[in-house]
Every structure is written in structure tokens, then in C-alpha cells.
Design an enzyme around this catalytic site. Structure first.
Site: not given
Length: 451
Positions: A32, A54, A173, A237, A382
Site C-alpha cells: 500500500g 503482497n 500517504t 475515537h 476498528e
């Protein structure tokens, strides 16, 4: 001027027996944006041979095709003149699609895990490290709480592999719009933390120097759990996004007209949500103390390590002495912090005197994959899973976390309602495949064994 490093495959017979760089031959798992960015930075004298792996799938097929077209070159670009010296390209020695053959083709010494943290165990099992005798260091780029111990539990028992956790990936990124061999970094973190499974780790010193060379402050902490607890999302979160207001936005498949970091009614932030945030921080702090890890000063962590506000909003004394203040004052200061970030306090006013609308971050809502199966966004799915692991560990260590328990129950109730509404067959299996109980048991057993 753009730096470019080109590395040529010399073959296994010509491998150096002693590292000529801090990380030696380095294999990055995952392909990624973060993996490509890290690989290019490592090519600036930090690694010898570079490989990337990957898992099999459409992304790997497309990347393999693009690598053939580019002669195995990958490129990292960075935003802003200050970071242009970090822009560059590198030619990979190897790109693997799947895990077959890597143990014979490369004398890999350092592994960077650049995959989502929920795949770490599967990755380690697939690597078959008992056949990769040269691996001495594994670096977890974006771990969850307890990831280091989970990885450690899968290692060969006759090996002394150093496992190092970062608190978080040190940049933001994304892929270039035209190619997945080119990535674009729009920002670097102010500071990250690193912790090793080894008390006298040499690799962690190399990692600290590497991250510091990118202009990111890097602090070595006493253990991996302490590093993994230095993630702001762990504290922010759950209270912001596991509440009825936010879940109403997230669990309905339409573009939300509300915003994640605004005050009610534009967003979820109310005095009650801030109260829950402070309570959760106190509970996590007690839990970390029981793990022999240093808790954080939440307000200082928010301001100094993440995004600051003007001293007119929060004084230096209030920030540094936050832990010592009364609970009501702590919650008041947290509310002030979020109110002060409704606009970017360090932006410049436009012609109409308006500042950048910093808090106008839209909610990501549930969506369907190619097969029409519903997926809940990473925020807060998550975050719920991570909180559940912490809560389960706390239970085993006799640390009470009632606020965390309430957040978990609220999310599970809304998740169950969502599944009933859509039908189990219409839900992506990952949303229902809860492995947290197994993870909790493994993390706790490994922690007890190592301490």
C-alpha cells in the site's frame, strides 16, 4: 533535486554476510501507500536489498503489471518544499505475489509489517519464519494494542527475533491518481513512539535514527505496550464515534450532512461526550499502570504530539498539570480544546475574515463491496475491536473499566440491529468474524510468560 536510488539484484550467492546498512536486507509486507513510502526512505542508506510482498489478489496483479512496465521502480513524492529532499525512487530487488518461495530467494534480515494490524498473525504464519533463518527484526508500522505480543506468540521458540512496535505510522500517504507504483505524502507526524520486545535492542536505535531523519520526533519507551498506547485514536475515537449521534450517521447508507469533529448539533461533541472521553482515559491509564506502562497526560498528548492550540485558549500550566486537576476542570479543558479547533487556529484569515474550517470532516458511512455485502467503516469498527481487546485484558487483570464496557455494549447493540435490518447474508463476513476473545487470551498468556 530528486534523490534516486537504484539497486540491482546480485543473486543469493553474492549476498553480503555482514550488514552494510542498519537494517540490512529488508522485506516489506504489504504494498500500500505506506509500504512504498517507507521503502523509498529506506533506500537512502538504511537498507541494502529491498523486497516487497503482497498477498494474492487484484491489487497484487495490477501492481505486478505496473512494476514490469516501470522496471520495478517505485516512487514517493512529498508535499511542501521542506520535505522535497525525501522525494525519491528505488528499484525493488523482488516483488512477491503471495508467500511461496521467499525463504529461498532472499536472506532477509529485517521485516517491516505494513499491512493492517488485524492481519499480522496470518502474515507471520504464512511467512514460515522457521525457514527464514536470517530474520532478526520485525517492525510493526501500524500496530494495535497488543499486536507485539500477538506477533511474538507466533515466532519460532528457538529464535530471539526482536519485535518493535511504532505507536502509529509516521505519515499520511496515498496513491498517486494515475499509478500504484507512485505515492504522495501530504503530511508527516510531529512525533511517534517506539517500543521493543528486547530490553537491549540495537534495531530500535536504528529505527529511532531512521524516523528522526525524516523530520519526525521519535521517542523510545520502555516496552511495546507503552508504544502501542500512544495512539490518539485509542482515547478519542470511541467516545466521539460510539454514541447514538455518530452511529446514526455511520450506520445509514447516505451521505451525512454532519461532521465528525464539530460541536452538537453539527457534530457529536457535547459535554457528556467529553465526560466519557475523560472517563475512558482514566480507565485506560489505570490499566496501563497495571501493565507496568506509563500512562499519558491526555491534554498534553493532544496538544504537543498532535495538534496545538494557542496559549490564549489553553495555558502551558493547564496543559502540563492536566493530570493533577479536578475531574470537572479536566473535562472543561478538553471541551475548550475541541472548541478551539473548530477552525485551524494557525491558518490565515481569508478576505472575509474566515479561517480554515478544520473540523468539517464528514462521516464515512456504511457501504457495499462488489458482491453487495455491507461493510462498516474502519472508524469506528476498528476502534470498537481495539477497545474490546483492552477491556478483555483489563478483566483478566482485575482492572475495572465500566465506561469502556458501556461503549462496547452500545456498539454491539447497534451492530446487532444493523445485521437484523440488512440480513446476515448481506453483511461482509469480517464484520461478524470476531476473534477478539482468542486475541485477548493469547496476548494475556504471552504477557504473563514474558513478565
Amino acid at each position: 533535486m530528486t534523490k534516486q536510488a537504484t539497486i540491482h539484484n546480485q543473486g543469493a550467492a553474492e549476498e553480503q554476510e555482514i550488514r552494510s546498512s542498519p537494517f540490512g536486507n529488508t522485506l516489506l509486507i504489504g504494498a500500500g501507500p505506506a509500504a512504498i513510502h517507507v521503502a523509498v526512505q529506506l533506500s537512502h542508506g538504511w537498507s541494502d536489498k529491498l523486497g516487497m510482498l503482497n498477498r494474492e489478489g487484484p491489487h497484487a496483479v495490477r501492481l505486478n503489471d505496473e512494476l514490469h512496465q516501470s522496471n520495478h521502480m517505485i516512487t514517493s513524492r512529498l508535499q511542501g518544499e521542506r520535505l522535497q529532499h525525501l522525494t525519491g525512487s528505488v528499484q525493488l530487488h523482488h516483488f512477491y505475489t503471495g508467500y511461496n518461495g521467499i525463504e529461498v530467494e532472499g536472506n532477509w534480515e529485517t521485516i517491516f509489517l505494513c499491512t493492517p494490524c488485524d492481519s499480522y498473525r496470518e502474515v507471520i504464519r504464512s511467512l514460515k519464519l522457521d525457514r527464514m533463518s536470517t530474520v532478526s527484526t520485525i517492525i510493526l508500522l501500524s500496530p494495535n494494542f497488543g499486536s507485539n505480543l500477538l506477533v511474538h506468540s507466533e515466532l519460532p521458540t528457538d529464535r530471539n527475533i526482536d519485535v518493535i512496535s511504532l505507536s502509529t505510522y509516521f505519515a499520511a500517504t496515498k496513491f498517486d491518481s494515475t499509478s500504484i507504483t507512485t505515492v504522495y505524502t501530504k503530511a508527516m507526524k510531529k512525533k511517534v513512539y517506539v517500543g521493543s520486545s528486547h530490553s537491549n535492542s540495537l534495531s530500535i536505535i536504528h529505527l529511532q535514527r531512521f524516523i528522526s531523519s525524516l523530520g519526525v520526533a521519535c521517542e523510545v519507551v520502555s516496552n511495546p505496550i507503552e508504544a502501542e498506547s500512544r495512539s490518539i485514536t485509542m482515547y478519542v475515537h470511541p467516545p466521539l464515534f460510539i454514541n447514538e449521534f455518530s452511529l446514526d450517521q455511520i450506520l445509514h447508507p447516505f451521505p451525512s450532512k454532519k461532521f465528525m469533529y464539530k460541536l452538537y448539533p453539527e457534530g457529536p461533541i457535547t459535554p457528556q461526550v467529553i465526560h466519557i472521553m475523560a472517563q475512558l482515559w482514566r480507565e485506560i491509564s489505570r490499566f496501563l499502570s497495571s501493565c507496568r506502562s506509563e500512562p499519558i497526560n491526555l491534554l498534553q498528548f493532544m496538544n504537543d504530539d498532535n495538534y496545538p492550540v494557542h496559549e490564549e485558549s489553553l495555558s502551558r500550566y493547564e496543559i502540563e498539570h492536566f493530570v493533577e486537576l479536578e475531574t470537572t476542570q479536566q473535562e472543561y479543558l478538553l471541551y475548550i480544546r475541541y472548541a478551539s479547533l473548530l477552525i485551524d487556529p494557525f491558518s490565515s484569515a481569508d478576505e472575509e475574515g474566515k479561517y480554515f474550517d478544520f473540523s468539517a470532516v464528514p462521516y464515512k458511512t456504511v457501504y457495499q463491496d462488489e458482491a453487495g455485502r455491507w461493510i462498516i467503516p474502519r472508524i469506528p469498527f476498528e476502534d470498537y475491536r481495539r477497545l474490546k481487546v483492552i477491556y478483555g485484558l483489563a478483566e483478566l487483570m482485575n482492572v475495572e473499566m465500566p465506561q469502556a464496557g458501556q461503549l462496547i455494549q452500545r456498539f454491539e447493540r447497534r451492530l446487532e440491529q444493523f445485521i437484523v435490518e440488512k440480513g446476515m447474508s448481506a453483511i461482509h463476513p469480517e464484520m461478524c468474524n470476531d476473534t477478539t476473545s482468542e486475541e485477548i487470551e493469547t496476548i494475556y498468556t504471552e504477557w504473563r510468560r514474558l513478565t
